[in-house]
Design a protein around this motif. Structure first.
Motif, PDB file in Angstrom:
ATOM      1  N   LYS A   1     -12.158  -6.805  17.366  1.00  0.00           N
ATOM      2  CA  LYS A   1     -12.373  -5.614  17.886  1.00  0.00           C
ATOM      3  C   LYS A   1     -12.343  -5.945  19.574  1.00  0.00           C
ATOM      4  O   LYS A   1     -11.629  -5.162  20.261  1.00  0.00           O
ATOM      5  CB  LYS A   1     -13.592  -4.851  17.572  1.00  0.00           C
ATOM      6  N   LEU A   2     -13.102  -7.083  19.845  1.00  0.00           N
ATOM      7  CA  LEU A   2     -13.143  -7.377  21.218  1.00  0.00           C
ATOM      8  C   LEU A   2     -11.577  -7.711  21.669  1.00  0.00           C
ATOM      9  O   LEU A   2     -11.199  -7.076  22.766  1.00  0.00           O
ATOM     10  CB  LEU A   2     -13.988  -8.626  21.482  1.00  0.00           C
ATOM     11  N   ALA A   3     -10.833  -8.324  20.834  1.00  0.00           N
ATOM     12  CA  ALA A   3      -9.557  -8.993  21.269  1.00  0.00           C
ATOM     13  C   ALA A   3      -8.426  -7.594  21.377  1.00  0.00           C
ATOM     14  O   ALA A   3      -7.888  -7.478  22.356  1.00  0.00           O
ATOM     15  CB  ALA A   3      -9.061  -9.838  20.184  1.00  0.00           C
ATOM     16  N   LEU A   4      -8.613  -6.758  20.609  1.00  0.00           N
ATOM     17  CA  LEU A   4      -7.585  -5.777  20.436  1.00  0.00           C
ATOM     18  C   LEU A   4      -8.168  -4.693  21.722  1.00  0.00           C
ATOM     19  O   LEU A   4      -7.284  -4.029  22.404  1.00  0.00           O
ATOM     20  CB  LEU A   4      -7.821  -4.999  19.083  1.00  0.00           C
ATOM     21  N   ASN A   5      -9.476  -4.400  21.826  1.00  0.00           N
ATOM     22  CA  ASN A   5      -9.838  -3.860  23.346  1.00  0.00           C
ATOM     23  C   ASN A   5      -8.934  -4.382  24.366  1.00  0.00           C
ATOM     24  O   ASN A   5      -8.556  -3.767  25.208  1.00  0.00           O
ATOM     25  CB  ASN A   5     -11.368  -3.701  23.433  1.00  0.00           C
ATOM     26  N   ILE A   6      -9.122  -5.563  24.532  1.00  0.00           N
ATOM     27  CA  ILE A   6      -8.569  -6.122  25.570  1.00  0.00           C
ATOM     28  C   ILE A   6      -7.119  -6.245  25.869  1.00  0.00           C
ATOM     29  O   ILE A   6      -6.641  -5.759  26.762  1.00  0.00           O
ATOM     30  CB  ILE A   6      -8.873  -7.781  25.785  1.00  0.00           C
ATOM     31  N   LEU A   7      -6.481  -6.380  24.589  1.00  0.00           N
ATOM     32  CA  LEU A   7      -4.839  -6.202  24.386  1.00  0.00           C
ATOM     33  C   LEU A   7      -4.527  -4.803  24.916  1.00  0.00           C
ATOM     34  O   LEU A   7      -3.746  -4.565  25.931  1.00  0.00           O
ATOM     35  CB  LEU A   7      -4.460  -6.574  23.213  1.00  0.00           C
ATOM     36  N   SER A   8      -5.073  -3.788  24.345  1.00  0.00           N
ATOM     37  CA  SER A   8      -4.716  -2.541  24.653  1.00  0.00           C
ATOM     38  C   SER A   8      -4.891  -1.791  26.282  1.00  0.00           C
ATOM     39  O   SER A   8      -4.011  -1.481  26.580  1.00  0.00           O
ATOM     40  CB  SER A   8      -5.034  -1.502  23.380  1.00  0.00           C
ATOM     41  N   THR A   9      -6.119  -2.285  26.448  1.00  0.00           N
ATOM     42  CA  THR A   9      -6.658  -1.909  27.723  1.00  0.00           C
ATOM     43  C   THR A   9      -6.003  -2.516  28.640  1.00  0.00           C
ATOM     44  O   THR A   9      -5.385  -2.017  29.799  1.00  0.00           O
ATOM     45  CB  THR A   9      -8.225  -1.966  28.003  1.00  0.00           C
ATOM     46  N   GLY A  10      -5.418  -4.068  28.670  1.00  0.00           N
ATOM     47  CA  GLY A  10      -4.836  -4.824  29.575  1.00  0.00           C
ATOM     48  C   GLY A  10      -3.389  -4.138  29.583  1.00  0.00           C
ATOM     49  O   GLY A  10      -2.952  -3.938  30.832  1.00  0.00           O
TER      50      GLY A  10
ATOM     51  N   ARG B   1      -5.889 -17.237  18.320  1.00  0.00           N
ATOM     52  CA  ARG B   1      -6.860 -18.034  17.207  1.00  0.00           C
ATOM     53  C   ARG B   1      -8.063 -17.630  17.704  1.00  0.00           C
ATOM     54  O   ARG B   1      -8.397 -18.062  18.929  1.00  0.00           O
ATOM     55  CB  ARG B   1      -6.719 -19.338  16.994  1.00  0.00           C
ATOM     56  N   LEU B   2      -9.088 -16.799  17.116  1.00  0.00           N
ATOM     57  CA  LEU B   2     -10.300 -16.368  17.503  1.00  0.00           C
ATOM     58  C   LEU B   2     -11.280 -16.968  16.601  1.00  0.00           C
ATOM     59  O   LEU B   2     -11.617 -16.269  15.578  1.00  0.00           O
ATOM     60  CB  LEU B   2     -10.273 -14.826  17.140  1.00  0.00           C
ATOM     61  N   LEU B   3     -11.875 -18.132  16.943  1.00  0.00           N
ATOM     62  CA  LEU B   3     -12.599 -19.111  16.091  1.00  0.00           C
ATOM     63  C   LEU B   3     -14.097 -18.912  16.105  1.00  0.00           C
ATOM     64  O   LEU B   3     -14.641 -19.232  16.796  1.00  0.00           O
ATOM     65  CB  LEU B   3     -12.116 -20.452  16.045  1.00  0.00           C
ATOM     66  N   THR B   4     -14.740 -17.899  15.162  1.00  0.00           N
ATOM     67  CA  THR B   4     -15.982 -17.574  15.037  1.00  0.00           C
ATOM     68  C   THR B   4     -16.944 -18.576  14.344  1.00  0.00           C
ATOM     69  O   THR B   4     -18.257 -18.442  14.193  1.00  0.00           O
ATOM     70  CB  THR B   4     -16.209 -16.270  15.235  1.00  0.00           C
ATOM     71  N   GLY B   5     -16.184 -19.118  13.395  1.00  0.00           N
ATOM     72  CA  GLY B   5     -17.160 -20.116  12.315  1.00  0.00           C
ATOM     73  C   GLY B   5     -17.336 -19.350  11.183  1.00  0.00           C
ATOM     74  O   GLY B   5     -16.982 -18.041  11.085  1.00  0.00           O
TER      75      GLY B   5
ATOM     76  N   GLU C   1     -12.037 -18.621  24.710  1.00  0.00           N
ATOM     77  CA  GLU C   1     -11.218 -19.704  24.367  1.00  0.00           C
ATOM     78  C   GLU C   1      -9.735 -19.313  23.976  1.00  0.00           C
ATOM     79  O   GLU C   1      -8.854 -20.243  24.352  1.00  0.00           O
ATOM     80  CB  GLU C   1     -11.882 -20.548  23.065  1.00  0.00           C
ATOM     81  N   ALA C   2      -9.737 -18.095  23.863  1.00  0.00           N
ATOM     82  CA  ALA C   2      -8.177 -17.880  23.572  1.00  0.00           C
ATOM     83  C   ALA C   2      -7.577 -16.720  24.532  1.00  0.00           C
ATOM     84  O   ALA C   2      -6.468 -16.063  24.460  1.00  0.00           O
ATOM     85  CB  ALA C   2      -8.312 -16.683  22.360  1.00  0.00           C
ATOM     86  N   LYS C   3      -7.930 -17.096  26.008  1.00  0.00           N
ATOM     87  CA  LYS C   3      -7.830 -16.108  27.081  1.00  0.00           C
ATOM     88  C   LYS C   3      -6.226 -16.423  27.278  1.00  0.00           C
ATOM     89  O   LYS C   3      -5.667 -15.349  27.869  1.00  0.00           O
ATOM     90  CB  LYS C   3      -8.571 -16.538  28.226  1.00  0.00           C
ATOM     91  N   ILE C   4      -5.511 -17.523  27.178  1.00  0.00           N
ATOM     92  CA  ILE C   4      -4.241 -17.703  27.374  1.00  0.00           C
ATOM     93  C   ILE C   4      -3.365 -17.194  26.740  1.00  0.00           C
ATOM     94  O   ILE C   4      -2.525 -16.231  27.130  1.00  0.00           O
ATOM     95  CB  ILE C   4      -3.857 -19.258  27.711  1.00  0.00           C
ATOM     96  N   PRO C   5      -3.456 -17.086  25.383  1.00  0.00           N
ATOM     97  CA  PRO C   5      -2.503 -16.455  24.434  1.00  0.00           C
ATOM     98  C   PRO C   5      -2.716 -14.780  24.658  1.00  0.00           C
ATOM     99  O   PRO C   5      -1.794 -14.166  24.466  1.00  0.00           O
ATOM    100  CB  PRO C   5      -2.720 -17.119  23.208  1.00  0.00           C
ATOM    101  N   LEU C   6      -4.007 -14.505  24.827  1.00  0.00           N
ATOM    102  CA  LEU C   6      -4.273 -13.171  24.829  1.00  0.00           C
ATOM    103  C   LEU C   6      -3.535 -12.567  26.013  1.00  0.00           C
ATOM    104  O   LEU C   6      -3.137 -11.430  26.022  1.00  0.00           O
ATOM    105  CB  LEU C   6      -5.730 -12.857  25.084  1.00  0.00           C
ATOM    106  N   ALA C   7      -3.626 -13.324  27.117  1.00  0.00           N
ATOM    107  CA  ALA C   7      -2.987 -12.781  28.375  1.00  0.00           C
ATOM    108  C   ALA C   7      -1.400 -12.686  28.203  1.00  0.00           C
ATOM    109  O   ALA C   7      -0.883 -11.937  28.786  1.00  0.00           O
ATOM    110  CB  ALA C   7      -3.398 -13.777  29.591  1.00  0.00           C
ATOM    111  N   LYS C   8      -1.014 -13.581  27.611  1.00  0.00           N
ATOM    112  CA  LYS C   8       0.372 -13.621  27.228  1.00  0.00           C
ATOM    113  C   LYS C   8       0.712 -12.244  26.573  1.00  0.00           C
ATOM    114  O   LYS C   8       1.798 -11.866  26.701  1.00  0.00           O
ATOM    115  CB  LYS C   8       0.999 -15.076  26.684  1.00  0.00           C
TER     116      LYS C   8
END
Length: 309
Positions: free
Chosen positions: A206-215, A185-189, A47-54
């Protein structure tokens, strides 16, 4: 901004209806419940793919210009930032100061709880000043509930210095708003154990930071295909990985790959360039430097120069 004394309405503090009988479950049922809830972390990243990509694009551009990436947080959020930063040098052979983690309470807070220190916004601002953050840098504030004063103070100070700011929280913006260049915003409830954000919130962070740094490292040319060609060959495991990369991509034997790795100064990327172009170490280093370390671009330039005009 949320009243820091009244957080019960926050998504991360609410009661999960699926775990009301948590203390009555047997061990198998416990595992099944946690497992089913953890699927929500993966969905939240999607759900947060657009801001993560930015965030990836913004960070890569700043780092190309000589900037640095900082993660800042308290408690679990801070520890996850420090962990991601610490893993960049061995994986991508980055200098230790390129990606840095800042946690409220400093190094001691990595192994011992110091959650009381997260309430000091001035300490967050002080951490930014101490590291002499500039307009080339990127500062990622991580706060599951979105309200951590230490993170707010740091991001506000970073904005005043012209740095790019990224806010990562696990609550919706209508519960906690914050002005940052990129809002993730990483909304897991609600958590299985109410308020324990080291669970789903920690997992999704952890998932988001992995994606950010590796990307970012992919964008900076530290990856060829899906191989870590900038791996730091600092122990036997990493040497074995380096040799396997060379064997797979060149077709050389393990022994020949070992000789090539040594000739390159234990730099896989340079070893590949030397093999594919027949350049010596010095010429290969110059070609890579001319392409900001991008192996694919360096090879393409060499091949174009070899074609008859």
């Amino acid at each position: 901004m949320t009243n820091l004394q009244e957080r019960g309405h926050l998504l991360t503090e609410q009661i999960n209806p699926h775990s009301l009988n948590l203390d009555q479950l047997n061990s198998v049922e416990l595992v099944e419940l946690f497992n089913s809830e953890d699927f929500k972390a993966v969905a939240a990243v999607a759900e947060a793919k657009i801001p993560l990509a930015k965030a990836i694009d913004t960070t890569a551009e700043r780092l190309r210009q000589g900037g640095r990436l900082f993660y800042i947080g308290a408690g679990t959020s801070g520890r996850l930032g420090v962990l991601d930063a610490a893993e960049c040098p061995p994986t991508f052979c980055t200098p230790p100061d390129l990606v840095q983690g800042i946690i409220a309470g400093g190094a001691g807070a990595l192994v011992r709880s110091s959650e009381d220190l997260e309430d000091r916004a001035e300490d967050g601002a002080g951490a930014i000043a101490q590291r002499q953050i500039t307009q080339l840098d990127v500062v990622v504030g991580i706060t599951a509930g979105g309200t951590t004063p230490f993170v707010h103070g740091a991001l506000n100070a970073a904005r005043q210095r012209g740095a790019a700011t990224i806010f990562i929280a696990c609550v919706p913006a209508d519960q906690v708003s914050f002005e940052a260049d990129i809002d993730i915003r990483l909304l897991t409830g609600p958590e299985v154990l109410a308020g324990s954000t080291r669970l789903k919130a920690g997992t999704v962070t952890k998932l988001a930071l992995n994606i950010l740094s590796t990307g970012v490292m992919v964008k900076l040319g530290k990856v060829y295909g899906n191989r870590m060609v900038d791996v730091a060959v600092t122990n036997q495991k990493l040497r074995d990985r380096a040799l396997r990369i060379l064997q797979d991509l060149t077709g050389l034997s393990r022994e020949a790959s070992g000789f090539l790795l040594e000739r390159s100064g234990k730099w896989v990327k340079l070893a590949l360039l030397m093999h594919w172009t027949n350049l010596d170490k010095e010429a290969g280093e110059k070609l890579l430097a001319a392409h900001q370390g991008n192996l694919r671009a360096a090879v393409a330039t060499y091949e174009s120069q070899q074609k008859p005009s």
